[in-house]
Design a protein around this motif. Structure first.
Motif, PDB file in Angstrom:
ATOM      1  N   THR A 156       0.836  -1.202   0.000  1.00 37.43           N
ATOM      2  CA  THR A 156       0.000   0.000   0.000  1.00 37.43           C
ATOM      3  C   THR A 156       0.867   1.247   0.000  1.00 37.43           C
ATOM      4  O   THR A 156       0.617   2.203  -0.750  1.00 37.43           O
ATOM      5  CB  THR A 156      -0.954  -0.003   1.195  1.00 37.43           C
ATOM      6  N   PHE A 157       1.898   1.282   0.832  1.00 33.54           N
ATOM      7  CA  PHE A 157       2.827   2.409   0.812  1.00 33.54           C
ATOM      8  C   PHE A 157       3.440   2.589  -0.578  1.00 33.54           C
ATOM      9  O   PHE A 157       3.513   3.704  -1.094  1.00 33.54           O
ATOM     10  CB  PHE A 157       3.956   2.185   1.828  1.00 33.54           C
ATOM     11  N   LEU A 158       3.885   1.494  -1.165  1.00 33.24           N
ATOM     12  CA  LEU A 158       4.504   1.553  -2.485  1.00 33.24           C
ATOM     13  C   LEU A 158       3.532   2.122  -3.514  1.00 33.24           C
ATOM     14  O   LEU A 158       3.915   2.924  -4.381  1.00 33.24           O
ATOM     15  CB  LEU A 158       4.971   0.158  -2.903  1.00 33.24           C
ATOM     16  N   GLY A 159       2.275   1.742  -3.419  1.00 33.73           N
ATOM     17  CA  GLY A 159       1.270   2.233  -4.351  1.00 33.73           C
ATOM     18  C   GLY A 159       0.957   3.704  -4.197  1.00 33.73           C
ATOM     19  O   GLY A 159       0.469   4.350  -5.132  1.00 33.73           O
ATOM     20  N   LEU A 160       1.221   4.265  -3.021  1.00 29.10           N
ATOM     21  CA  LEU A 160       0.966   5.684  -2.773  1.00 29.10           C
ATOM     22  C   LEU A 160       2.146   6.568  -3.169  1.00 29.10           C
ATOM     23  O   LEU A 160       2.020   7.793  -3.193  1.00 29.10           O
ATOM     24  CB  LEU A 160       0.632   5.907  -1.290  1.00 29.10           C
ATOM     25  N   ILE A 161       3.287   5.953  -3.461  1.00 31.47           N
ATOM     26  CA  ILE A 161       4.473   6.729  -3.859  1.00 31.47           C
ATOM     27  C   ILE A 161       4.453   6.903  -5.378  1.00 31.47           C
ATOM     28  O   ILE A 161       4.901   6.049  -6.128  1.00 31.47           O
ATOM     29  CB  ILE A 161       5.771   6.022  -3.405  1.00 31.47           C
ATOM     30  N   LYS A 162       3.922   8.032  -5.809  1.00 32.12           N
ATOM     31  CA  LYS A 162       3.827   8.290  -7.244  1.00 32.12           C
ATOM     32  C   LYS A 162       5.139   8.804  -7.817  1.00 32.12           C
ATOM     33  O   LYS A 162       5.430   8.616  -8.999  1.00 32.12           O
ATOM     34  CB  LYS A 162       2.715   9.306  -7.519  1.00 32.12           C
ATOM     35  N   TYR A 163       5.931   9.468  -6.993  1.00 36.66           N
ATOM     36  CA  TYR A 163       7.169  10.083  -7.472  1.00 36.66           C
ATOM     37  C   TYR A 163       8.310   9.750  -6.503  1.00 36.66           C
ATOM     38  O   TYR A 163       8.551  10.493  -5.543  1.00 36.66           O
ATOM     39  CB  TYR A 163       6.991  11.602  -7.596  1.00 36.66           C
ATOM     40  N   PRO A 164       9.020   8.638  -6.742  1.00 37.12           N
ATOM     41  CA  PRO A 164      10.041   8.177  -5.795  1.00 37.12           C
ATOM     42  C   PRO A 164      11.376   8.914  -5.914  1.00 37.12           C
ATOM     43  O   PRO A 164      12.400   8.352  -6.298  1.00 37.12           O
ATOM     44  CB  PRO A 164      10.190   6.696  -6.156  1.00 37.12           C
ATOM     45  N   GLN A 165      11.343  10.209  -5.594  1.00 31.20           N
ATOM     46  CA  GLN A 165      12.576  10.983  -5.508  1.00 31.20           C
ATOM     47  C   GLN A 165      12.446  11.947  -4.328  1.00 31.20           C
ATOM     48  O   GLN A 165      11.336  12.299  -3.925  1.00 31.20           O
ATOM     49  CB  GLN A 165      12.836  11.770  -6.793  1.00 31.20           C
ATOM     50  N   PHE A 166      13.570  12.377  -3.783  1.00 31.99           N
ATOM     51  CA  PHE A 166      13.548  13.323  -2.673  1.00 31.99           C
ATOM     52  C   PHE A 166      13.792  14.730  -3.216  1.00 31.99           C
ATOM     53  O   PHE A 166      14.773  14.977  -3.923  1.00 31.99           O
ATOM     54  CB  PHE A 166      14.590  12.946  -1.613  1.00 31.99           C
ATOM     55  N   ILE A 167      12.870  15.622  -2.892  1.00 32.21           N
ATOM     56  CA  ILE A 167      12.896  16.972  -3.444  1.00 32.21           C
ATOM     57  C   ILE A 167      14.248  17.639  -3.233  1.00 32.21           C
ATOM     58  O   ILE A 167      14.831  18.229  -4.141  1.00 32.21           O
ATOM     59  CB  ILE A 167      11.778  17.833  -2.806  1.00 32.21           C
ATOM     60  N   ARG A 168      14.776  17.509  -2.039  1.00 26.45           N
ATOM     61  CA  ARG A 168      15.990  18.234  -1.705  1.00 26.45           C
ATOM     62  C   ARG A 168      17.229  17.651  -2.398  1.00 26.45           C
ATOM     63  O   ARG A 168      18.258  18.303  -2.467  1.00 26.45           O
ATOM     64  CB  ARG A 168      16.185  18.230  -0.190  1.00 26.45           C
ATOM     65  N   GLU A 169      17.130  16.423  -2.875  1.00 25.18           N
ATOM     66  CA  GLU A 169      18.270  15.812  -3.550  1.00 25.18           C
ATOM     67  C   GLU A 169      18.287  16.093  -5.047  1.00 25.18           C
ATOM     68  O   GLU A 169      19.200  15.670  -5.751  1.00 25.18           O
ATOM     69  CB  GLU A 169      18.262  14.302  -3.296  1.00 25.18           C
TER      70      GLU A 169
END
Length: 437
Positions: A156-169
């Motif tokens: 469920t967590f994986l399905g909610l991650i639409k954009y797997p990047q960290f903004i600050r990086e």
């Protein structure tokens, strides 16, 4: 990947509770305060302007219905029936419902105006973006457990991650010291991604993935940066199989159901539709669109409510019944990352036409943008006021947490969480209390 595991590793299953893990995830989302607050958050038109149109809550319910419709279509498709890998890959209805119900749970008050305001105020502290806030709420902020939020399953967590990047990086990330009285929303449009403070959650979600899958999953393409913008417009290339179903359901609901609201409330006229959409509809490489476009137009703008509902249903049905499982990258080892669900090209052209029409004629309309601007300025004012005297203006419990937090990033993230989790009504009431009287 071990997909049904929970981060706490605790078993809270009660006697005679025969639900499978994703049914329990759905229940936790459905009964959460964060989900209930969606009833008083803006979808497109402001809450309280009319009792007909959709709020974030009704939108999310409709997305869930469309999501299960997409899943039902896949189950009976020859593509799935003839492929054991796809049969095993298909999620249960409860998982797709969970994702669709929770997909907007991180949206702040006042729609995208609120998102721009919080991103501006967090520009030196890791940024703000609604999808990142969704993960933060379900994994940490919603008090279902002491320290793991709703403690949902890994899938469920994986399905909610639409954009797997960290903004600050983001390599083009630039923390800015600008301090404008009024914010240009285009310049402060958030980068899609996650917050650095939630790296522990993301690491747990991906810890059972192979090193190759984990690396490929985070790859991104940056678009041209806009001038004077502290973030690049960039999106990651890939999402999980389940997230692709949820996102498609969201796009269909946005394009078709928000169109219905606009027509009923006379925000778009038949003449505008005929000049901007009908001509293009007839020119699409889509036999269904060519055959039914004129009839759909008459029904959409009919004074008879049932005719308009039939037209809306026909559009949704066409989109749901023209989907396929595609390979997003052959380099992925796990099927949940290797495959996505997408519209057939002929149906995708219909969806894109509808989305563009809603965006140009509803989202960008002056009345809606003015309302977003008002909410945007309210949130900026509230954030700045609380920053100036947090021990005085934060609720007592949060003030104590603020005092025990030594990091400026975390202190400002706490203020951001406080405001982002509010409904439009709560934020307006707080603004009136502090500034209007």
């Amino acid at each position: 990947m071990e997909l049904s595991q929970r981060r706490s590793n605790l078993s809270t299953k009660r006697p005679n509770d025969h639900r499978e893990p994703y049914q329990r995830d759905k229940a936790r989302i459905l009964h959460s305060a964060a989900f209930r607050r969606l009833q008083a958050k803006t979808q497109i038109l402001g809450v309280g302007q009319d009792d007909f149109y959709r709020t974030r809550l009704t939108h999310s319910l409709e997305v869930a219905q469309i999501g299960t419709g997409l899943l039902a279509q896949l189950k009976q498709s020859h593509q799935v029936i003839n492929n054991p890998i796809f049969q095993k890959l298909l999620p249960p209805d409860s998982l797709i419902e969970s994702l669709c119900l929770a997909h907007d749970i991180g949206h702040p008050p006042f729609g995208h105006g609120g998102e721009v305001a919080l991103n501006y105020m967090m520009h030196n502290f890791g940024g703000f973006e609604a999808n990142g806030q969704t993960l933060r709420i379900v994994s940490k902020l919603e008090p279902y457990t002491e320290s793991h939020g709703m403690d949902l399953t890994r899938r469920t967590f994986l399905g909610l991650i639409k954009y797997p990047q960290f903004i600050r990086e983001n390599p083009k990330y630039i923390a800015s010291q600008t301090n404008h009285e009024f914010i240009n929303a285009k310049q402060w449009k958030p980068t899609k991604g996650l917050f650095e403070v939630d790296k522990d959650v993301y690491s747990w979600v991906m810890e059972t993935a192979t090193a190759n899958d984990a690396k490929l999953f985070t790859s991104a393409v940056s678009e041209d940066n806009q001038s004077n913008t502290p973030y690049t417009k960039s999106k990651t290339n890939y999402k999980s199989f389940d997230a692709s179903i949820m996102e498609l359901a969201d796009d269909i609901a946005y394009a078709v159901h928000d169109l219905e609201d606009a027509i009923v409330l006379n925000n778009v006229t038949e003449s505008v539709w005929r000049s901007q959409v009908l001509v293009s509809f007839k020119a699409l490489d889509n036999k269904w669109a060519k055959t039914h476009s004129e009839q759909l137009t008459v029904m959409l703008f009919s004074s008879k409510h049932f005719e308009r509902k039939n037209a809306i249903g026909a559009l949704v049905n066409h989109l749901i019944t023209n989907i396929a499982i595609t390979e997003q990258h052959s380099g992925f080892e796990h099927p949940i990352l290797r495959y996505n669900v997408k519209l057939e090209s002929s149906a995708e052209s219909v969806l894109n036409l509808l989305k563009d029409f809603v965006y140009q004629n509803v989202i960008l309309s002056a009345p809606l943008q003015q309302a977003e601007f008002r909410g945007q300025q309210m949130l900026v004012s509230l954030f700045k006021a609380i920053q100036s005297d947090p021990f005085r203006l934060l609720p007592t419990d949060l003030s104590l947490v603020y005092q025990s937090t030594g990091s400026l990033d975390l202190q400002n993230r706490l203020i951001c969480d406080f405001l982002a989790n509010m409904s439009d009504v709560q934020a307006t009431r707080l603004y009136n209390t502090m500034f209007v009287g």
